[in-house]
Design a protein around this motif. Structure first.
Motif, mmCIF file in Angstrom:
data_model
loop_
_atom_site.group_PDB
_atom_site.id
_atom_site.type_symbol
_atom_site.label_atom_id
_atom_site.label_comp_id
_atom_site.label_asym_id
_atom_site.label_seq_id
_atom_site.Cartn_x
_atom_site.Cartn_y
_atom_site.Cartn_z
ATOM 1 N N ASN A 137 41.719 34.278 44.997
ATOM 2 C CA ASN A 137 42.051 35.428 44.155
ATOM 3 C C ASN A 137 42.922 36.368 44.958
ATOM 4 O O ASN A 137 42.576 36.741 46.061
ATOM 5 C CB ASN A 137 40.790 36.190 43.741
ATOM 6 C CG ASN A 137 39.886 35.351 42.892
ATOM 7 O OD1 ASN A 137 40.335 34.402 42.280
ATOM 8 N ND2 ASN A 137 38.615 35.698 42.877
ATOM 9 N N THR A 138 44.026 36.735 44.416
ATOM 10 C CA THR A 138 44.901 37.639 45.129
ATOM 11 C C THR A 138 44.714 39.035 44.584
ATOM 12 O O THR A 138 44.728 39.239 43.386
ATOM 13 C CB THR A 138 46.358 37.207 44.950
ATOM 14 O OG1 THR A 138 46.443 35.869 45.377
ATOM 15 C CG2 THR A 138 47.276 38.065 45.776
ATOM 16 N N ASN A 139 44.519 39.971 45.472
ATOM 17 C CA ASN A 139 44.327 41.334 45.028
ATOM 18 C C ASN A 139 45.634 42.088 45.126
ATOM 19 O O ASN A 139 46.072 42.431 46.195
ATOM 20 C CB ASN A 139 43.287 42.031 45.901
ATOM 21 C CG ASN A 139 42.001 41.260 45.862
ATOM 22 O OD1 ASN A 139 41.543 40.873 44.805
ATOM 23 N ND2 ASN A 139 41.425 41.006 47.025
ATOM 24 N N ILE A 150 39.602 41.556 34.589
ATOM 25 C CA ILE A 150 39.079 40.183 34.585
ATOM 26 C C ILE A 150 37.633 40.280 34.138
ATOM 27 O O ILE A 150 36.719 40.380 34.953
ATOM 28 C CB ILE A 150 39.167 39.567 36.006
ATOM 29 C CG1 ILE A 150 40.584 39.647 36.561
ATOM 30 C CG2 ILE A 150 38.635 38.136 35.990
ATOM 31 C CD1 ILE A 150 41.557 38.647 36.009
ATOM 32 N N ALA A 196 39.419 42.807 39.019
ATOM 33 C CA ALA A 196 37.963 42.974 38.994
ATOM 34 C C ALA A 196 37.633 44.463 38.920
ATOM 35 O O ALA A 196 36.680 44.869 38.251
ATOM 36 C CB ALA A 196 37.330 42.343 40.228
ATOM 37 N N ASP A 232 45.891 35.229 35.485
ATOM 38 C CA ASP A 232 44.573 35.291 36.133
ATOM 39 C C ASP A 232 43.455 35.188 35.111
ATOM 40 O O ASP A 232 42.357 34.739 35.437
ATOM 41 C CB ASP A 232 44.421 36.567 36.967
ATOM 42 C CG ASP A 232 45.017 36.401 38.349
ATOM 43 O OD1 ASP A 232 46.214 36.051 38.445
ATOM 44 O OD2 ASP A 232 44.283 36.591 39.343
ATOM 45 N N GLU A 259 33.966 33.848 40.701
ATOM 46 C CA GLU A 259 32.942 34.298 39.752
ATOM 47 C C GLU A 259 31.623 33.554 39.956
ATOM 48 O O GLU A 259 30.556 34.106 39.680
ATOM 49 C CB GLU A 259 33.447 34.147 38.314
ATOM 50 C CG GLU A 259 34.464 35.211 37.905
ATOM 51 C CD GLU A 259 35.846 35.060 38.547
ATOM 52 O OE1 GLU A 259 36.122 33.974 39.118
ATOM 53 O OE2 GLU A 259 36.632 36.014 38.491
ATOM 54 N N GLY A 314 38.388 44.630 44.279
ATOM 55 C CA GLY A 314 39.297 43.509 44.037
ATOM 56 C C GLY A 314 38.531 42.217 44.242
ATOM 57 O O GLY A 314 37.723 42.097 45.170
ATOM 58 N N GLY A 315 38.727 41.267 43.362
ATOM 59 C CA GLY A 315 38.098 39.958 43.528
ATOM 60 C C GLY A 315 36.572 39.997 43.476
ATOM 61 O O GLY A 315 35.926 39.070 43.957
ATOM 62 N N TYR A 316 36.008 41.054 42.925
ATOM 63 C CA TYR A 316 34.547 41.257 42.914
ATOM 64 C C TYR A 316 33.979 41.326 44.331
ATOM 65 O O TYR A 316 32.798 41.097 44.565
ATOM 66 C CB TYR A 316 33.833 40.186 42.071
ATOM 67 C CG TYR A 316 34.034 40.399 40.582
ATOM 68 C CD1 TYR A 316 33.323 41.381 39.912
ATOM 69 C CD2 TYR A 316 34.955 39.643 39.862
ATOM 70 C CE1 TYR A 316 33.515 41.615 38.555
ATOM 71 C CE2 TYR A 316 35.160 39.861 38.500
ATOM 72 C CZ TYR A 316 34.432 40.851 37.854
ATOM 73 O OH TYR A 316 34.618 41.077 36.513
HETATM 74 C C1 DHB Z 1 40.603 39.131 40.621
HETATM 75 C C2 DHB Z 1 41.467 38.095 40.301
HETATM 76 C C3 DHB Z 1 40.969 36.971 39.688
HETATM 77 O O1 DHB Z 1 41.773 35.956 39.349
HETATM 78 C C4 DHB Z 1 39.605 36.872 39.392
HETATM 79 O O2 DHB Z 1 39.152 35.759 38.805
HETATM 80 C C5 DHB Z 1 38.753 37.923 39.703
HETATM 81 C C6 DHB Z 1 39.254 39.050 40.320
HETATM 82 C C7 DHB Z 1 41.148 40.342 41.296
HETATM 83 O O3 DHB Z 1 42.341 40.351 41.664
HETATM 84 O O4 DHB Z 1 40.405 41.306 41.443
#
Ligand code: DHB
Length: 510
Positions: free
Chosen positions: A138-140, A258, A216, A462, A392, A93-95
């Motif tokens: 970034n919300t996972n 994403i 991600a 997102d 990112e 999540g969120g890289y």
């Molecule tokens: C995620 C959400 C994002 O908005 C982003 O730019 C990258 C990853 C995520 O929830 O994994």
């Protein structure tokens, strides 16, 4: 989830020259109750292998390890999963980093820094919660959705493999970052190679590996599918001592991926450019306009046709709104409305007068759809932020620089004092390593997955809806099977038809 008496306790990955030999006997027996989407409970007994390091030279085994769950009894009947499909479910999540090291059963991965293992100050905060916000907002919403997939897969008799992976923000004692791009995809490939090289020892059919992930995690799931056996990753895989085996996978499941990050800023402004932020403010419209023009140019060169039956030829910045509306948004609203009772539908339509319902189909305009969605989540540029504040930027950081630009436009407009105003020389290759479209457009990878399950919520801002639609169009244009739907009125991370995904796996692997 109850822990039963175990037949044997876990041991570390067993002998062999490489140390990458899976020990078929090192399981713990667990039981769980899986409630299916009809509300029926299923008693599942499974063998659980925990925290197996999948590379011979791990940089950080906290992340570079995987869990395996194999059903042995479902509702009192013994099952043999030795030839079952393998659900390869990441929890990225969120890289950010994702770890399975502390999981006590299937679906228990943690994100955002995991447990120690050198997780430094400055790294994302440790969190066992699947809904933890990321470092840059970034919300996972990943955990719930994926967890459901794993449990339903197990109850369907599939093998579930859950890999951890390095992610952005990890820093070693020398102060070097070791989890930014391409670490996440290199690790997932290494995990696939481990599974395949242990064919016959790990139960399940290694020719039917189906990857799954959200956001991600959805991005890297599509990348895993697109880039199977690409030589581009060889040097990275060698460095960490990955098993010598194919990393191609059979099918891809991706929720709100994403991805296509170098085109995402333009696509975002094309889609959400005039929507205000949650503050009610518009983003800088001249920047938005520049980016929209970049999208139009890119879309014109990539030359993708609309999905079969859509009636759309080449997709461009001019017809993409009509395409998304007809192909995805109106069908999603139609499905939603058709499932309601008459009185519920009446109430919904009274609240949402922009929708015309003719008794069978929902119709509305793109402008009204955008108004219905409301605030855009991200500022401009959404991904390569001028001030390097986007997640990112961190994903494309180097060993020594936490955050970097990865687009020419972002670098040119940098506000952090970047004197060159250009991206660094290693960025183009990193972009290829991270982008499924590279493997489907610039290369046409013959080892790619041929089956693609893609899902998104219509309220998800997102990223641009174009990102998934382009991926789906390209895969289908190449002749692959694509199953891509939207969930009406759902946001980022939604997974409202998990049982259908499980059925789809049976169909495509059957
Ligand atoms: C995620 C959400 C994002 O908005 C982003 O730019 C990258 C990853 C995520 O929830 O994994």
């Amino acid at each position: 989830m109850a822990l039963n008496a175990s037949a044997s306790t876990r041991s570390s990955t067993g002998g062999g020259d490489t140390g990458l030999v899976f020990d078929p006997d090192a399981w713990t027996k667990l039981t769980t109750t899986v409630t299916d989407t009809e509300g029926t409970e299923h008693a599942v007994t499974y063998h659980f292998w925990k925290a197996i390091t999948y590379v011979a030279k791990p940089v950080d085994a906290t992340y570079q390890s995987l869990n395996v769950s194999v059903p042995v009894e479902i509702d009192g009947t013994a099952v043999d999963a030795s030839d079952a499909p393998i659900l390869f479910a990441n929890s990225v999540g969120g890289y950010m980093p994702s770890s399975v090291a502390d999981a006590t059963g299937v679906g228990g991965a943690s994100m955002g820094g995991g447990t120690g293992g050198g997780a430094p100050s400055g790294a994302p905060t440790a969190s066992a919660s699947a809904s933890a916000p990321g470092a840059n907002g970034n919300t996972n919403a990943t955990g719930g959705a994926m967890n459901t997939n794993q449990l339903l897969a197990l109850a369907a008799g599939y093998v579930v493999v859950e890999p951890g992976a390095r992610g952005r923000g990890l820093k070693n004692s020398a102060g070097e970052y070791y989890g930014s791009a391409p670490a996440v995809i290199v690790d997932l490939k290494a995990a696939v190679r481990y599974v395949r090289s242990n064919k016959g020892r790990i139960p399940g059919d290694t020719d039917r590996i189906v990857s799954a992930g959200t956001s991600a995690g959805g991005a890297v799931s599509t990348l895993l599918g697109a880039s199977g056996d690409s030589p581009l990753y060889d040097k990275y895989l060698r460095e960490i001592g990955a098993a010598d085996a194919s990393d191609a996978i059979f099918a891809v499941g991706a929720w709100c991926p994403i991805t296509d990050l170098e085109h995402a800023d333009g696509a975002y402004e094309w889609n959400w450019g005039t929507n205000t932020l949650s503050t009610g403010k518009q983003v800088d419209q001249s920047v938005s306009k520049d980016l929209r023009a970049q999208f139009a140019e890119y879309q014109a060169t990539v030359r993708l046709r609309g999905l079969k039956g859509s009636g759309f030829g080449t997709l461009t910045a001019r017809n993409y709104d009509a395409y998304l509306l007809k192909q995805y948004m109106e069908p999603a609203a139609t499905t939603h409305l058709a499932a309601l009772s008459d009185s519920e539908r009446e109430t919904y339509l009274a609240k949402n007068t922009f929708i015309t319902w003719d008794g069978e189909k929902a119709r509305f305009t793109w402008a009204d759809y955008l108004t219905h969605v409301g605030a855009r989540k991200k500022s401009v540029p959404a991904f390569d932020a001028f001030d390097l504040s986007a997640g990112e930027n961190n994903e494309f950081g180097s060993a020594t620089t936490a955050n970097r630009h990865f687009t020419a436009y972002g670098a040119r407009n940098d506000t952090t004092g970047l004197s060159t105003k250009r991206v660094e020389s290693d960025i183009p290759e990193l972009l290829n390593l991270m982008n499924p479209m590279y493997h489907l457009v610039e290369k046409v990878n013959s080892k790619r997955s041929r089956h693609w399950w893609i899902r998104l919520g219509t309220n998800d801002t997102d990223t641009s809806h174009v990102i998934s639609a382009n991926l789906a169009a390209r895969a289908e244009n190449l002749g692959d099977e694509v199953n891509h739907l939207y969930y009406w009125d759902q946001g980022h991370g939604a997974n409202t038809d998990p049982a259908d995904f499980i059925t789809w796996i049976a169909e495509v692997t059957g």
